[in-house]
Enzyme design. Sequence first.
Site, short mmCIF file in Angstrom:
data_model
loop_
_atom_site.label_atom_id
_atom_site.label_comp_id
_atom_site.label_asym_id
_atom_site.label_seq_id
_atom_site.Cartn_x
_atom_site.Cartn_y
_atom_site.Cartn_z
NE ARG A 51 -2.13 -1.72 2.87
CZ ARG A 51 -2.23 -2.95 2.43
NH1 ARG A 51 -3.09 -3.26 1.50
NH2 ARG A 51 -1.47 -3.91 2.91
CB THR A 52 3.35 2.61 2.33
OG1 THR A 52 2.59 2.15 3.43
CG2 THR A 52 3.90 3.99 2.64
CE LYS A 80 26.57 -3.06 -5.47
NZ LYS A 80 26.70 -2.00 -6.48
NE ARG A 101 7.06 0.93 5.03
CZ ARG A 101 5.83 0.46 5.19
NH1 ARG A 101 5.59 -0.81 4.96
NH2 ARG A 101 4.84 1.25 5.55
CG HIS A 129 3.47 4.44 8.60
ND1 HIS A 129 3.76 5.18 7.47
CD2 HIS A 129 2.84 3.32 8.17
CE1 HIS A 129 3.33 4.51 6.41
NE2 HIS A 129 2.77 3.39 6.81
#
Lengths: 304, 138
Positions: A51-52, A80, A101, A129
């Site tokens: 969703r986000t 890396k 995120r 959030h």
Amino acid sequence: MRSLIDINDLTKEEIDELINKAEDIIANPEKYSQKCKGKKLATLFFEPSTRTRLSFEAAMYELGGNVLGFSESASSSSAKGESVADTAVTVSCYADIIAMRHPKEGAPLVASMKASIPVINAGDGGHNHPTQTLTDLLTIKREKGSLDNFCIGFCGDLKFGRTVHSLINALTRYKNIKIYLISPSELVIPEYIKDEVLDRYNIEYHETTDLESVMPELDILYMTRVQRERFFNEADYIRLKDSYVLTPNKLTSAKKDLAIMHPLPRVNEISTAIDDDPRACYFKQVLNGKYIRMALILKLLEVE
Amino acid sequence: MIVNPISNGIVLDHITAGNAMKIYNYLKLDELDCQVAIIKNCPSSKMGKKDILKINEIIDLNFDILGYLDPGITVNFIEDGKIINRLHLELPAQVKDIIKCKNPRCITSIEQELPHIFRLTDKDNSVYRCIYCDSKAK
């Protein structure tokens, strides 16, 4: 240049301005369809999300902009060993705004300290959030007509549920809010939310383990998922995951205009039999998430 | 017991009794070449008893560390035997690399180069929280 890392970065006036802008976008989408032409959003998702990420991408496309980025850390240079700060500086060379995120708490803040473009926290572990909170506020406003004067029950995992902590924080700015905290004893709201938010701002709240006893009082029921990824111990997750399951039976005593919200994804905590109930708002919430993110992108890019 | 007054240097007064050695170590006073006196358990009308540190040289002090460790300290700057400046410390709004964040979910747990920064969020109860993850300092 502004970033949005924590919902407390925004004043009440700014939140109200974003909600008003989102409602204007909903009413007049064509007016905004080219507002971000030539601008690029970088979606840096070090952790999976449906969703986000899609919501941010859809928001930017509907504003006429473009999107670049990655959807898992394995396909970025962090695999890396690149630091969050270096990634942020690098991406600042390619894009106009970042949505990030990350599984580690505080990573988007680190990015915002180094990036030369605005950074939006799209979720940092179990911590913040803020765009989900804005989504929730827009949904409450659209369902109830106001962000003042209602009784809301938060149900499920209140210990690790960042959306709950963040929404409670935001609600302290509004008037006459009553809160029920409904959870198993193992997943109660952290003490610091009670001490530093609810008590500090004199919010009326009650803790209970019994959802059905408080159901008749609720104007809004905010369900949450017990999140597997927040547990270090699988046995604890298994034991607690089915603590609260909302079924049509449990809604018999609920108000006719109750709004049932959920940040999604759900596992089994809301029975699919409730999806067609007019009180179910969780898919409307998803749509609202796109509109509020459009409003936020416009604000942070300073596009009128 | 007599410790001579200093003519040029710094006197840290009103240190909570028992805190002098901790402050001596945090400020790395053992690395100084000048004279340093640690006076423990002095009688004090205000505090009952207190510690005092006398440093026989003007040095750069980290007031954030001092304020965090013991916010009641008074810092006296001495020149030609006279106090030329007096500071009353209080809890600093932010401290850098004094407290370590122990939250395994915090970004500082995987990125070693990041400074550990804590912000004062509750002055009355002296609560500091990590700026990255909001964990309470222990």
